[in-house]
Design a protein around this motif. Structure first.
Motif, PDB file in Angstrom:
ATOM      1  N   UNK A  12      85.883   1.465 -18.483  1.00 15.61           N
ATOM      2  CA  UNK A  12      85.851   1.319 -19.951  1.00 15.61           C
ATOM      3  C   UNK A  12      85.117   0.044 -20.338  1.00 15.61           C
ATOM      4  N   UNK A  13      85.437  -1.056 -19.656  1.00 11.64           N
ATOM      5  CA  UNK A  13      84.777  -2.324 -19.972  1.00 11.64           C
ATOM      6  C   UNK A  13      83.275  -2.273 -19.684  1.00 11.64           C
ATOM      7  N   UNK A  14      82.914  -1.561 -18.623  1.00  6.02           N
ATOM      8  CA  UNK A  14      81.491  -1.416 -18.313  1.00  6.02           C
ATOM      9  C   UNK A  14      80.763  -0.713 -19.451  1.00  6.02           C
ATOM     10  N   UNK A  15      81.403   0.329 -20.008  1.00  4.47           N
ATOM     11  CA  UNK A  15      80.793   1.044 -21.129  1.00  4.47           C
ATOM     12  C   UNK A  15      80.737   0.160 -22.374  1.00  4.47           C
ATOM     13  N   UNK A  16      81.766  -0.649 -22.587  1.00  3.31           N
ATOM     14  CA  UNK A  16      81.791  -1.544 -23.743  1.00  3.31           C
ATOM     15  C   UNK A  16      80.662  -2.564 -23.657  1.00  3.31           C
ATOM     16  N   UNK A  17      80.474  -3.165 -22.468  1.00  2.00           N
ATOM     17  CA  UNK A  17      79.398  -4.146 -22.312  1.00  2.00           C
ATOM     18  C   UNK A  17      78.022  -3.492 -22.476  1.00  2.00           C
ATOM     19  N   UNK A  18      77.912  -2.244 -22.027  1.00  2.00           N
ATOM     20  CA  UNK A  18      76.657  -1.506 -22.216  1.00  2.00           C
ATOM     21  C   UNK A  18      76.382  -1.303 -23.700  1.00  2.00           C
ATOM     22  N   UNK A  19      77.430  -0.929 -24.444  1.00  2.00           N
ATOM     23  CA  UNK A  19      77.280  -0.705 -25.878  1.00  2.00           C
ATOM     24  C   UNK A  19      76.988  -2.017 -26.620  1.00  2.00           C
ATOM     25  N   UNK A  20      77.652  -3.094 -26.191  1.00  4.07           N
ATOM     26  CA  UNK A  20      77.400  -4.391 -26.830  1.00  4.07           C
ATOM     27  C   UNK A  20      75.938  -4.807 -26.678  1.00  4.07           C
ATOM     28  N   UNK A  21      75.396  -4.551 -25.494  1.00  2.26           N
ATOM     29  CA  UNK A  21      73.993  -4.870 -25.265  1.00  2.26           C
ATOM     30  C   UNK A  21      73.088  -4.019 -26.146  1.00  2.26           C
ATOM     31  N   UNK A  22      73.444  -2.742 -26.257  1.00  7.85           N
ATOM     32  CA  UNK A  22      72.650  -1.828 -27.077  1.00  7.85           C
ATOM     33  C   UNK A  22      72.681  -2.256 -28.549  1.00  7.85           C
ATOM     34  N   UNK A  23      73.860  -2.605 -29.040  1.00 10.44           N
ATOM     35  CA  UNK A  23      73.985  -2.975 -30.444  1.00 10.44           C
ATOM     36  C   UNK A  23      73.417  -4.361 -30.738  1.00 10.44           C
ATOM     37  N   UNK A  24      73.363  -5.219 -29.726  1.00 13.69           N
ATOM     38  CA  UNK A  24      72.807  -6.556 -29.938  1.00 13.69           C
ATOM     39  C   UNK A  24      71.311  -6.491 -30.228  1.00 13.69           C
TER      40      UNK A  24
ATOM     41  N   UNK B 292      68.198   0.223 -38.308  1.00 19.81           N
ATOM     42  CA  UNK B 292      68.086   1.180 -37.200  1.00 19.81           C
ATOM     43  C   UNK B 292      69.421   1.853 -36.933  1.00 19.81           C
ATOM     44  N   UNK B 293      70.518   1.133 -37.173  1.00 20.33           N
ATOM     45  CA  UNK B 293      71.857   1.721 -37.033  1.00 20.33           C
ATOM     46  C   UNK B 293      72.038   2.847 -38.047  1.00 20.33           C
ATOM     47  N   UNK B 294      71.621   2.612 -39.276  1.00 14.54           N
ATOM     48  CA  UNK B 294      71.724   3.644 -40.307  1.00 14.54           C
ATOM     49  C   UNK B 294      70.926   4.887 -39.901  1.00 14.54           C
ATOM     50  N   UNK B 295      69.734   4.674 -39.369  1.00 15.07           N
ATOM     51  CA  UNK B 295      68.888   5.796 -38.969  1.00 15.07           C
ATOM     52  C   UNK B 295      69.506   6.540 -37.792  1.00 15.07           C
ATOM     53  N   UNK B 296      70.125   5.792 -36.883  1.00 14.02           N
ATOM     54  CA  UNK B 296      70.795   6.429 -35.746  1.00 14.02           C
ATOM     55  C   UNK B 296      71.897   7.367 -36.223  1.00 14.02           C
ATOM     56  N   UNK B 297      72.671   6.907 -37.208  1.00 12.84           N
ATOM     57  CA  UNK B 297      73.757   7.731 -37.742  1.00 12.84           C
ATOM     58  C   UNK B 297      73.209   8.990 -38.424  1.00 12.84           C
ATOM     59  N   UNK B 298      72.143   8.816 -39.196  1.00 11.18           N
ATOM     60  CA  UNK B 298      71.527   9.958 -39.878  1.00 11.18           C
ATOM     61  C   UNK B 298      71.017  10.973 -38.859  1.00 11.18           C
ATOM     62  N   UNK B 299      70.361  10.491 -37.812  1.00  8.75           N
ATOM     63  CA  UNK B 299      69.822  11.386 -36.781  1.00  8.75           C
ATOM     64  C   UNK B 299      70.931  12.123 -36.047  1.00  8.75           C
ATOM     65  N   UNK B 300      72.024  11.423 -35.769  1.00  6.32           N
ATOM     66  CA  UNK B 300      73.145  12.048 -35.060  1.00  6.32           C
ATOM     67  C   UNK B 300      73.740  13.182 -35.886  1.00  6.32           C
ATOM     68  N   UNK B 301      73.941  12.931 -37.178  1.00  7.47           N
ATOM     69  CA  UNK B 301      74.511  13.966 -38.030  1.00  7.47           C
ATOM     70  C   UNK B 301      73.512  15.081 -38.313  1.00  7.47           C
ATOM     71  N   UNK B 302      72.238  14.739 -38.351  1.00  6.48           N
ATOM     72  CA  UNK B 302      71.216  15.769 -38.565  1.00  6.48           C
ATOM     73  C   UNK B 302      71.240  16.786 -37.428  1.00  6.48           C
ATOM     74  N   UNK B 303      71.394  16.297 -36.203  1.00  9.76           N
ATOM     75  CA  UNK B 303      71.435  17.193 -35.050  1.00  9.76           C
ATOM     76  C   UNK B 303      72.594  18.170 -35.161  1.00  9.76           C
ATOM     77  N   UNK B 304      73.773  17.652 -35.545  1.00  7.31           N
ATOM     78  CA  UNK B 304      74.943  18.539 -35.625  1.00  7.31           C
ATOM     79  C   UNK B 304      74.851  19.469 -36.831  1.00  7.31           C
TER      80      UNK B 304
END
Length: 241
Positions: free
Chosen positions: A150-162, A168-180
């Protein structure tokens, strides 16, 4: 993952055989699918239902969307008369946590350096979350394999979000919902009846497709009984809860 762990429990296997457990899993899946079809207004049972439901929760997880608000927004969205993909996706994205809010939810137990070292131990000894046979050096220190992963995934996500901006976060959310949303609109279950009626100008069936129940988070799986109670309530009588 949990079902596999549950089925492997010596406590449950002491009383129930594999046949009974298989039957229970089948019944659970069928009732869960009934509930989800009801929530999403799907009129027929389709092979892609499992994928549709799983991808919905994946989208909520990826975008950190609130569960209750997600279904409220789906209920409010116009998927037929004046459907606008951009407007619907923007609406769904408004339910997502901001970049800073997401970062605050990511709280690892171990530092990045310690987590990297522990992960090497997990990989070297091929350790599994469910324990399994073999020597587990982490157990000597009260460290669970699941916590390390779990911590490994958290550190991976922290790096991604940093490396991400709010834009770009807003666009990521829009793209994710567009796919579904595209998968949802293409579902055979939602398109099962409204085609012919819509051509005749009757949109009543499509109004029903995305109807979220008055009690959308009912935990009981007695779907038929609940729907009967809802119909009684619609006629003015008290609804049994």
């Amino acid at each position: 993952t949990w079902i596999c762990q549950y089925k492997g429990s010596s406590g449950i296997n002491a009383e129930y055989g594999d046949e009974e457990l298989t039957r229970w899993e089948t019944v659970y899946t069928e009732e869960y699918h009934k509930l989800m079809r009801r929530k999403l207004g799907l009129l027929t049972v389709e092979p892609e239902d499992s994928s549709l439901f799983a991808n919905l929760f994946d989208a909520m997880y990826e975008t950190h969307s609130d569960f209750t608000k997600t279904f409220q927004l789906l209920q409010e969205a116009d998927f037929l008369d004046s459907y606008d993909e951009y407007i619907v996706c923007r609406s769904m994205a408004s339910n997502c946590l901001s970049l800073e809010e997401v970062k605050k939810t990511l709280k690892p137990k171990f530092s990045k350096a310690d987590c990297t070292a522990l992960l090497q131990v997990v990989q070297k000894f091929n350790l599994q979350q469910d324990g399994g046979a073999g020597f587990n050096p982490l157990a000597m220190y009260g460290i669970e394999v699941g916590t390390v992963l779990r911590d490994h995934q958290i550190h991976t996500n922290l790096q991604k979000f940093s490396d991400m901006t709010q834009e770009s976060r807003n666009q990521q959310c829009i793209d994710s919902w567009k796919t579904w949303i595209c998968q949802y609109k293409g579902s055979s279950g939602i398109n099962a009846e409204y085609g012919d009626r819509a051509e005749l100008g009757d949109y009543s069936i499509t109004r029903r497709l995305l109807e979220v129940s008055e009690n959308p988070f009912e935990l009981s799986f007695c779907t038929d009984q609940w729907m009967a109670e809802r119909d009684v309530g619609d006629k003015g009588a008290a609804v049994v809860t």
